[in-house]
Write an enzyme that holds these catalytic residues in place. Structure first.
Site, PDB file in Angstrom:
ATOM      1  N   CYS A 131      52.675  42.988  15.331  1.00 22.34           N
ATOM      2  CA  CYS A 131      53.635  42.545  16.214  1.00 22.34           C
ATOM      3  C   CYS A 131      54.977  41.750  15.592  1.00 22.34           C
ATOM      4  O   CYS A 131      55.793  41.319  16.219  1.00 22.34           O
ATOM      5  CB  CYS A 131      53.299  41.498  17.198  1.00 22.34           C
ATOM      6  SG  CYS A 131      51.858  42.204  17.940  1.00 22.34           S
ATOM      7  N   HIS A 266      58.412  37.580  20.222  1.00 20.99           N
ATOM      8  CA  HIS A 266      57.593  38.224  20.380  1.00 20.99           C
ATOM      9  C   HIS A 266      56.923  38.370  22.030  1.00 20.99           C
ATOM     10  O   HIS A 266      56.596  37.174  22.144  1.00 20.99           O
ATOM     11  CB  HIS A 266      56.584  38.810  19.470  1.00 20.99           C
ATOM     12  CG  HIS A 266      55.411  39.588  19.617  1.00 20.99           C
ATOM     13  ND1 HIS A 266      55.531  40.949  20.401  1.00 20.99           N
ATOM     14  CD2 HIS A 266      53.910  39.191  19.833  1.00 20.99           C
ATOM     15  CE1 HIS A 266      54.330  41.296  20.481  1.00 20.99           C
ATOM     16  NE2 HIS A 266      53.628  40.389  20.289  1.00 20.99           N
ATOM     17  N   ASN A 297      52.968  43.741  26.424  1.00 22.13           N
ATOM     18  CA  ASN A 297      52.960  43.606  25.024  1.00 22.13           C
ATOM     19  C   ASN A 297      53.200  44.870  24.218  1.00 22.13           C
ATOM     20  O   ASN A 297      52.082  45.678  24.136  1.00 22.13           O
ATOM     21  CB  ASN A 297      51.901  42.676  24.526  1.00 22.13           C
ATOM     22  CG  ASN A 297      51.794  42.369  23.071  1.00 22.13           C
ATOM     23  OD1 ASN A 297      52.477  43.179  22.301  1.00 22.13           O
ATOM     24  ND2 ASN A 297      50.951  41.519  22.651  1.00 22.13           N
TER      25      ASN A 297
HETATM   26  O1  UT7 Z   1      50.661  40.416  20.360  1.00 21.33           O
HETATM   27  C1  UT7 Z   1      49.760  39.814  19.357  1.00 21.33           C
HETATM   28  C2  UT7 Z   1      49.673  38.289  19.704  1.00 21.33           C
HETATM   29  N1  UT7 Z   1      48.791  38.149  20.906  1.00 21.33           N
HETATM   30  C3  UT7 Z   1      48.666  37.077  21.582  1.00 21.33           C
HETATM   31  O2  UT7 Z   1      49.642  36.149  21.197  1.00 21.33           O
HETATM   32  C4  UT7 Z   1      47.895  37.030  22.609  1.00 21.33           C
HETATM   33  C5  UT7 Z   1      47.363  35.855  22.720  1.00 21.33           C
HETATM   34  N2  UT7 Z   1      46.308  35.321  23.694  1.00 21.33           N
HETATM   35  C6  UT7 Z   1      46.467  35.362  25.241  1.00 21.33           C
HETATM   36  O3  UT7 Z   1      47.731  35.730  25.657  1.00 21.33           O
HETATM   37  C7  UT7 Z   1      45.558  34.941  26.164  1.00 21.33           C
HETATM   38  O4  UT7 Z   1      44.320  34.701  25.311  1.00 21.33           O
HETATM   39  C8  UT7 Z   1      44.946  36.051  27.026  1.00 21.33           C
HETATM   40  C9  UT7 Z   1      45.922  36.527  28.054  1.00 21.33           C
HETATM   41  C10 UT7 Z   1      44.424  37.237  26.211  1.00 21.33           C
HETATM   42  C11 UT7 Z   1      43.619  35.547  27.816  1.00 21.33           C
HETATM   43  O5  UT7 Z   1      44.197  34.473  28.699  1.00 21.33           O
HETATM   44  P1  UT7 Z   1      43.297  33.151  28.369  1.00 21.33           P
HETATM   45  O6  UT7 Z   1      43.707  32.056  29.167  1.00 21.33           O
HETATM   46  O7  UT7 Z   1      43.111  32.738  27.030  1.00 21.33           O
HETATM   47  O8  UT7 Z   1      41.750  33.542  28.903  1.00 21.33           O
HETATM   48  P2  UT7 Z   1      40.254  33.364  28.251  1.00 21.33           P
HETATM   49  O9  UT7 Z   1      39.861  34.279  27.457  1.00 21.33           O
HETATM   50  O10 UT7 Z   1      40.316  31.647  27.926  1.00 21.33           O
HETATM   51  O11 UT7 Z   1      39.537  33.169  29.719  1.00 21.33           O
HETATM   52  C12 UT7 Z   1      39.654  32.428  30.768  1.00 21.33           C
HETATM   53  C13 UT7 Z   1      38.861  32.678  31.918  1.00 21.33           C
HETATM   54  C14 UT7 Z   1      37.199  33.158  31.331  1.00 21.33           C
HETATM   55  O12 UT7 Z   1      36.537  32.588  32.593  1.00 21.33           O
HETATM   56  P3  UT7 Z   1      35.579  31.271  32.556  1.00 21.33           P
HETATM   57  O13 UT7 Z   1      34.877  31.171  31.142  1.00 21.33           O
HETATM   58  O14 UT7 Z   1      36.816  30.282  32.481  1.00 21.33           O
HETATM   59  O15 UT7 Z   1      34.855  31.171  33.780  1.00 21.33           O
HETATM   60  C15 UT7 Z   1      37.170  34.662  31.154  1.00 21.33           C
HETATM   61  O16 UT7 Z   1      36.065  35.083  31.560  1.00 21.33           O
HETATM   62  O17 UT7 Z   1      39.082  33.999  32.546  1.00 21.33           O
HETATM   63  C16 UT7 Z   1      38.148  35.178  32.322  1.00 21.33           C
HETATM   64  N3  UT7 Z   1      38.773  36.093  31.955  1.00 21.33           N
HETATM   65  C17 UT7 Z   1      39.406  37.030  32.987  1.00 21.33           C
HETATM   66  N4  UT7 Z   1      39.424  36.939  34.285  1.00 21.33           N
HETATM   67  C18 UT7 Z   1      40.087  37.964  35.147  1.00 21.33           C
HETATM   68  C19 UT7 Z   1      38.909  36.880  30.721  1.00 21.33           C
HETATM   69  N5  UT7 Z   1      39.763  37.935  30.965  1.00 21.33           N
HETATM   70  C20 UT7 Z   1      39.904  38.250  32.214  1.00 21.33           C
HETATM   71  C21 UT7 Z   1      40.651  39.033  33.041  1.00 21.33           C
HETATM   72  N6  UT7 Z   1      40.498  39.041  34.522  1.00 21.33           N
HETATM   73  N7  UT7 Z   1      41.255  40.179  32.553  1.00 21.33           N
END
Ligand code: UT7
Length: 341
Positions: A131, A266, A297
């Site tokens: 990226c 980005h 993305n």
């Molecule tokens: O391009 C290269 C660089 N990339 C980036 O910079 C991406 C960086 N990361 C992100 O943008 C974020 O981490 C994501 C958008 C991928 C994920 O968001 P998050 O707020 O970090 O979610 P998380 O993995 O911490 O999950 C939070 C909660 C969890 O549930 P509990 O444990 O709080 O009950 C997950 O199980 O959301 C749940 N979850 C989902 N729920 C619905 C994880 N993925 C999903 C989903 N839909 N797709």
């Protein structure tokens, strides 16, 4: 051995390459695949919802490449657009740098094939900086134009991430998308590309990566690999480590945040963009790229695509100063201030 001993004897000294005093971006182009995919089409396979995706990432929809759209074909379209915007002939391009992690051949690179499609036989090579690849390419092109190794350099950021995305993976299925962006970098009377602040943290290489190496795929009979991401780790790194890099790029360019006309990070996550904005204390009314909402993305393509759109829609001024920063798999990053074409 002394330095004296290394000096060529007699008249046998090498002529140093001489390039332009400065370089700038002459024109930008983009290719967005036709198919619009709203969140509603994805949510069932990942047990998610439109609300969750919008709240956590800011993404409403994305573009997916059709079966005939390839890394090469999308690049060609973006390149032709950028060259037309630059107002030069295709034949004036002397080098092509393609940043991609989704060209489906380990070798050869996509760049020579794209050059051939454009009727060129110029220097053409790919770089792998995920990226951050477009900002790496702009830095290389700047140095090439000033060093004299090419007069006009075409920089392309392109991805067909859907070929390497597991649509049942909750952490990536809604994030990655397809597209191509391109820039023509050429000689300039004034500095049009500021110093690049770049670096890497390979200790975190596993946080975004192809799920299995090609050797494991072969030796263990595994299926087609995809790109996996430890979202939270990357999110934290981006939020805490990238604002200082962006600040250094502003300082290295010899300007202050108030001089900026655009902030084009980005397009990884709307919350990362907002967090960086807060930390950077940019002017409250500065236009900020938020192309992620409709484009998701697109990795190396995200910055040129966002910039091209903002210019086309009159949101940012030709000749204005934009801060751009790319960050991603590696982990790697690159940032610089540029003059908008
Ligand atoms: O391009 C290269 C660089 N990339 C980036 O910079 C991406 C960086 N990361 C992100 O943008 C974020 O981490 C994501 C958008 C991928 C994920 O968001 P998050 O707020 O970090 O979610 P998380 O993995 O911490 O999950 C939070 C909660 C969890 O549930 P509990 O444990 O709080 O009950 C997950 O199980 O959301 C749940 N979850 C989902 N729920 C619905 C994880 N993925 C999903 C989903 N839909 N797709």
């Amino acid at each position: 051995m002394t330095v004296e001993a290394l000096r060529p004897k007699g008249s046998g000294s090498i002529h140093p390459g001489t390039g332009a005093s400065h370089a700038r971006i002459w024109g930008l182009g983009g290719f967005r695949p036709e198919r619009v995919v709203p969140n509603s089409e994805l949510v069932e396979a990942i047990d998610s919802s439109d609300e969750w995706i919008q709240e956590r990432s800011g993404i409403k929809s994305r573009r997916w490449a059709g079966p005939d759209d390839t890394v090469v074909s999308m690049s060609e379209a973006a390149a032709r657009d950028a060259i037309a915007a630059a107002g030069i002939e295709i034949s004036q391009i002397e080098a092509i740098i393609v940043s991609t992690v989704t060209h489906p051949y380990q070798t050869p690179a996509a760049a020579p094939i794209i050059a051939d499609r454009l009727g060129l036989r110029c220097a053409a090579f790919d770089i792998s900086a995920a990226c951050a690849g477009y900002c790496h390419g702009i830095s290389l092109a700047n140095d090439m134009v000033r060093g004299g190794s090419a007069k006009f350099v075409l920089v392309i950021g392109v991805e067909k991430l859907t070929d390497f995305t597991d649509l049942t993976d909750r952490g990536t299925a809604f994030i990655f998308a397809d597209g191509a962006g391109a820039a023509v970098v050429g000689p300039s009377d004034f500095p049009g590309i500021g110093p690049t602040i770049w670096g890497s943290d390979g200790s975190q290489w596993e946080t975004i990566r192809q799920t299995e190496s090609w050797l494991d795929v072969r030796d263990q009979g595994l299926g087609h690999p995809t790109i996996g991401m430890a979202g939270q780790s990357v999110f934290r790194w981006a939020v805490w480590s990238m604002a200082p890099v962006a600040r250094q790029a502003i300082e290295a360019a010899g300007i202050t945040p108030d001089d900026l006309d655009a902030f084009i990070p980005h397009q990884a996550n709307m919350r990362i963009i907002d967090a960086m904005l807060k930390q950077l204390k940019l002017p409250a009314d500065i236009p900020v790229a938020r192309d992620i909402a409709e484009t998701a993305n697109t990795s190396a393509a995200s910055i040129p695509l966002a910039t091209e759109r903002m210019l086309r829609e009159g949101e940012i001024p030709h000749g204005g100063l934009a801060l751009q920063i790319g960050f991603g798999a590696g982990l790697v990053y690159a940032a610089q201030v540029i003059v908008l074409p």
